[in-house]
Scaffold this active site. Structure first.
Site: not given
Ligand code: NAD
Length: 389
Positions: A122, A127, A130, A133, A228
């Site tokens: 990530r 991006q 990905d 996402s 994450y």
């Molecule tokens: P994910 O699918 O792994 O998880 C979904 C959400 O569940 C996350 O926000 C996580 O914090 C939350 N979660 C976990 N346990 C929990 C609990 N007990 N109660 C409530 N919520 C809980 O996450 P994702 O959608 O794949 O994204 C993860 C992170 O990666 C985000 O910050 C996203 O913005 C970031 N991201 C960055 C890039 C990049 O290129 N920089 C690209 C994609 C995503």
């Protein structure tokens, strides 16, 4: 370089790994692209559209797989197909390597260079590649649309001569990519939205979408370097459930999206919490494919729990398969282009690349991804594996 794109065969999978525009891009890069006939039919893209951008239509899946130097697909390969691959083939797809130990072992022993789409780091530069996402985004959208369809209320406030109808209340649990899109979609439809996530950085994002962030003091939570969530302790989870029970009881729709990378999804809603909601309410468990956030949610089913509908639909992005295919295809095209050598007209496995280090699982007869290798070795030895970094 000879590329083959087989048709998806998974039950209920109507997404397509490559749409014609991406095939055209690869042909322009100098690739010889073959697609299995009927590749795009589930999204109404006939063979002639692929032909018109330079693809060869191959009616024989076996022949296509056997001759390809690069295989591009969406779902993981069936075990039965691996023996038919050409030695040293590069294979790009979802792999679920944390759970698919036998598959990873067979890909390694078969000499396949297997790249896992869900392991692409990530980082900003990746991006556009990905797929986690792009597909989570559509899952978040589809979850809200499905909930709106199943609910016997309307989302927006409506003031008419017949009276005023209050907007519905939506509670989103887990605000990553899917959760953010769920919030945005519910807001667009006019709902009052609350949300919670264990990562403190999320509060600002929730507020910027015009939703309310539910504060729960869980002590130390935080996130990994990749963004994450870290896994909560049982005590933290219990505390979270206590506060969330009240918010769920007040909501008409609850959408759960919580995941912990590489692990089973946390169980956040107990049966008592579901039963504490008003009859007629709807719960959508978007984590149902990785174990589920909601007690009683069943994969691929809609279950009635004391009048509350608990939806565990599989493959939520597949409900908008044309859009999901466009996005997945674009992710794959961007990935291939990034590693494409224009002079040699081939995909080059650049082992120095941080992106590739993150997502290349097997190569040269071995499992080369350190976390997956350790996990599989530890599991084989009966030892509990360390958590992913
Ligand atoms: P994910 O699918 O792994 O998880 C979904 C959400 O569940 C996350 O926000 C996580 O914090 C939350 N979660 C976990 N346990 C929990 C609990 N007990 N109660 C409530 N919520 C809980 O996450 P994702 O959608 O794949 O994204 C993860 C992170 O990666 C985000 O910050 C996203 O913005 C970031 N991201 C960055 C890039 C990049 O290129 N920089 C690209 C994609 C995503």
């Amino acid at each position: 370089m000879r590329i083959f794109v087989p048709k998806e065969t998974g039950a209920g999978e109507n997404r397509v790994p490559l749409v014609p525009s991406t095939v055209g891009r690869l042909v322009k890069l100098g690739a010889a692209v073959e697609v299995e006939s009927g590749l795009g039919l589930s999204i109404h893209r006939p063979d002639r559209e692929y032909e018109s951008v330079g693809a060869i239509i191959n009616p024989s899946r076996e022949a296509g797989l056997a001759a390809a130097e690069l295989i591009l697909r969406l779902r993981k390969p069936p075990l039965s197909e691996i023996a038919g691959f050409r030695q040293g083939v590069i294979h790009i797809s979802y792999l679920d390597p944390f759970n698919e130990h036998e598959l990873v072992g067979r890909l390694a022993s078969g000499g396949v260079s297997a790249i896992s789409k869900e392991m692409i780091p990530r980082v900003t530069v990746a991006q556009k590649m990905d797929a986690l996402s792009s597909q989570a985004n559509l899952a978040g959208y589809s979850a809200v649309i499905l909930a709106a369809e199943r609910l016997n209320k309307i989302f927006p406030m409506m003031t008419t001569p017949a009276g005023t109808i209050r907007p519905v209340k939506v509670f989103v649990i887990g605000v990553g990519v899917a959760g953010l899109q769920a919030i945005a979609t519910a807001k667009r439809l006019g709902a009052e939205v609350e949300a919670f996530d264990t990562r403190p950085v999320v509060e600002e994002q929730v507020k910027s979408l015009g939703a309310k962030f539910v504060k729960i003091d869980l002590g130390e939570t935080g996130q990994t370097a990749q963004g994450y969530a870290k896994e909560l302790t049982p005590e933290q989870l219990e505390k979270q459930r206590q506060v969330m029970a009240q918010r769920c009881a007040a909501a008409d729709v609850v959408i759960t999206t919580a995941q912990v990378f590489g692990k089973r999804a946390p169980r956040l809603m107990t049966r008592a919490m579901v039963e504490g909601m008003r009859p007629g309410s709807v719960v959508v468990d978007l984590a149902v494919e990785s174990g589920g956030n909601v007690e009683g949610a069943r994969l691929g089913e809609e279950v009635d729990v004391n009048g509350v509908l608990v939806i565990g639909v599989a493959n939520m992005p597949g409900r908008v398969a044309a859009a999901a295919s466009e996005m997945y295809s674009s992710n794959i095209g961007n990935f291939v282009e990034h590693f494409w050598n224009k002079d040699e007209k081939r995909f080059v496995l650049d082992r120095e690349s941080d992106i590739l280090k993150g997502c290349l699982i097997t190569h040269g007869g071995e499992i080369v991804h350190p976390t997956i290798r350790e996990l599989i070795q530890a599991t084989t030895n009966g030892v509990t594996a360390p958590p992913p970094a």
